[in-house]
Scaffold this motif. Sequence first.
Motif, short mmCIF file in Angstrom:
data_model
loop_
_atom_site.label_atom_id
_atom_site.label_comp_id
_atom_site.label_asym_id
_atom_site.label_seq_id
_atom_site.Cartn_x
_atom_site.Cartn_y
_atom_site.Cartn_z
N PHE A 205 37.80 41.32 29.84
CA PHE A 205 38.51 40.16 30.38
C PHE A 205 38.80 40.43 31.85
O PHE A 205 39.51 41.40 32.17
CB PHE A 205 39.82 39.93 29.63
CG PHE A 205 39.65 39.57 28.18
CD1 PHE A 205 39.66 38.24 27.77
CD2 PHE A 205 39.49 40.56 27.21
CE1 PHE A 205 39.52 37.90 26.43
CE2 PHE A 205 39.34 40.23 25.86
CZ PHE A 205 39.35 38.90 25.48
N VAL A 206 38.27 39.59 32.73
CA VAL A 206 38.43 39.79 34.18
C VAL A 206 38.74 38.46 34.84
O VAL A 206 38.57 37.39 34.25
CB VAL A 206 37.16 40.41 34.81
CG1 VAL A 206 36.85 41.77 34.21
CG2 VAL A 206 35.96 39.47 34.68
N LYS A 207 39.17 38.50 36.09
CA LYS A 207 39.36 37.28 36.85
C LYS A 207 37.99 36.64 37.10
O LYS A 207 37.02 37.36 37.36
CB LYS A 207 40.06 37.56 38.19
CG LYS A 207 41.53 37.95 38.04
CD LYS A 207 42.17 38.18 39.40
CE LYS A 207 43.65 38.51 39.26
NZ LYS A 207 44.27 38.78 40.56
N PRO A 208 37.91 35.31 37.08
CA PRO A 208 36.61 34.65 37.28
C PRO A 208 35.92 35.05 38.58
O PRO A 208 34.68 35.16 38.60
CB PRO A 208 36.99 33.16 37.28
CG PRO A 208 38.21 33.08 36.43
CD PRO A 208 38.97 34.34 36.73
N GLU A 209 36.70 35.29 39.63
CA GLU A 209 36.06 35.64 40.90
C GLU A 209 35.39 37.01 40.89
O GLU A 209 34.62 37.34 41.79
CB GLU A 209 37.08 35.57 42.06
CG GLU A 209 38.30 36.45 41.90
CD GLU A 209 39.50 35.71 41.31
OE1 GLU A 209 40.64 36.04 41.71
OE2 GLU A 209 39.30 34.81 40.45
N HIS A 210 35.68 37.82 39.86
CA HIS A 210 35.04 39.15 39.75
C HIS A 210 33.87 39.16 38.76
O HIS A 210 33.21 40.19 38.58
CB HIS A 210 36.07 40.19 39.28
CG HIS A 210 37.15 40.44 40.27
ND1 HIS A 210 38.44 40.78 39.91
CD2 HIS A 210 37.15 40.39 41.63
CE1 HIS A 210 39.18 40.95 41.00
NE2 HIS A 210 38.42 40.71 42.04
N ALA A 211 33.59 38.03 38.13
CA ALA A 211 32.62 38.01 37.03
C ALA A 211 31.20 38.36 37.47
O ALA A 211 30.52 39.16 36.82
CB ALA A 211 32.63 36.63 36.36
N VAL A 212 30.74 37.77 38.57
CA VAL A 212 29.36 38.02 39.02
C VAL A 212 29.18 39.48 39.40
O VAL A 212 28.20 40.12 39.01
CB VAL A 212 29.00 37.09 40.20
CG1 VAL A 212 27.67 37.50 40.82
CG2 VAL A 212 28.94 35.64 39.73
N GLU A 213 30.14 40.00 40.14
CA GLU A 213 30.10 41.41 40.56
C GLU A 213 30.03 42.34 39.34
O GLU A 213 29.24 43.29 39.30
CB GLU A 213 31.35 41.69 41.39
CG GLU A 213 31.55 43.12 41.84
CD GLU A 213 32.92 43.33 42.48
OE1 GLU A 213 33.28 44.50 42.68
OE2 GLU A 213 33.63 42.34 42.77
#
Length: 375
Positions: A205-213
Amino acid sequence: MSSTESTAVRRTALDALHRSLGATMTDFAGWDMPLRYGSERDEHTAVRTRAGLFDLSHMGEITVSGPQAAALLNFALVGDLAAVGVGRARYTMICRADGGILDDLIVYRLAETEYMVVANASNAQVVLDALVERSAGFDAEVRDDRDAYALIAVQGPQSSGILKSLTDADLDGLKYYAGLPGAVAGVPALIARTGYTGEDGFELFVKPEHAVELWQALTEAGEGAGLVPCGLSCRDTLRLEAGMPLYGHELSTSLTPFDAGLGRVVKFQKEGDFVGREALAAAAGRAEEKPPRVLVGLVAEGRRVPRAGYAVVAGGEVIGEVTSGAPSPTLGRPIAMAYVDAAHAAPGTRGVGVDIRGAHEPYEVVALPFYRREK
C-alpha cells in the motif's frame, strides 16, 4: 457529483504504464483495469512458478480510528477485531441485520486505535456507507481513503527474494496476514503478507504518486527471477485454483457466512452485540440441523468449461449451481466451484454432471482447494 462524473470510469495511478505495456483493459467495478498483458495462461504459470506483478488499486481502503475504533468494528463486523494485535490482519465479513453477506474484508490493525478495512472494489461504497451508519454513538472516525492509496501486489515463490532486494524490512519475520511499515525502493509503504493467488506474496500500500516508481523498481528487480506483469484474468484463475471465494459468485447478500461454509469467521463469543448476531445465531442452528448446500470443487472429465449459473445435476435432478468456472492451467482441465446438496458433496462422489447447453458433462467432486502450494 453530476451524473456524468458518477458514471465515469476511474483510472489507477498506473493506467498509462499498463497501456504502454500493451495491456488489454476492461471495466471492472467502475475502474479501467488490465485484464491481461499477453497470454493469461503464461501470466498464471509465472505466478505459480516464479512471480507476478499486479495493480490492485481498485480495492477500497477505509480507515477507522479513534478511542472506540475496536469497539465500532466489533459491532459493525462479524469478527473479533479487538483481539487482533497491532501489525496483524484478519479476514472477516460485514453482514446485514438479516445475516446476508455485504462483503468479505481484510482488516489491518495499524495502531492501537487505528485500523484499515480493505473492501472489494464493487462493494467499497456499500461498506463505507454501512460503517459510517454503524459508527453512530461510537467515539471513532470512519474515513474514505480510497484515493489515498495505490496497491501493488507481487505474488509467487520468487516474490520474497525480489522484495528483499528492495527493502530492509524484516520480511522473514513477517507472518502471513501481517503487515509492517517500511520503505521499498525508497518508497514508504505498508508491506502486507497477503494475497489472493494461493502463493506466498506481498501487497504494498503506497501513495498513488509513488506507484509508477515502485512498479518500475519491482519490474527491474524481478527481471532475473522471471517476474511478469499480470492482469485480473489470471488473478481469477489463481484464486479459483486456491479455492478462494469471490464476492458476487461464492458470496452474496442471499447467503450467510454459514451458508457459504465460512461460519468460522463469525465470533459469537466476543463482547457486546453486533449487527446480524441474532440472524446469524439462527443460521448457525439451521446449518447444524440441516446442512445447507456445500461449496465443493468440480473437475471436468472432458474439455467443456462450466460457467457461473450453470446447473449441477445428478440422476436427472438439479442438485446445485456453479458459482465460478474456468480452465485450470495448473490441472490442465476445466474446474469449477459449486454449491451442491450435502448428499452429493463428499469428495469422489460419482454421477455428478454440469448442464452445459443441454448436455450433462461428467464432473468429479473434489475437496477444495484444487491447488495448495508446498510450504
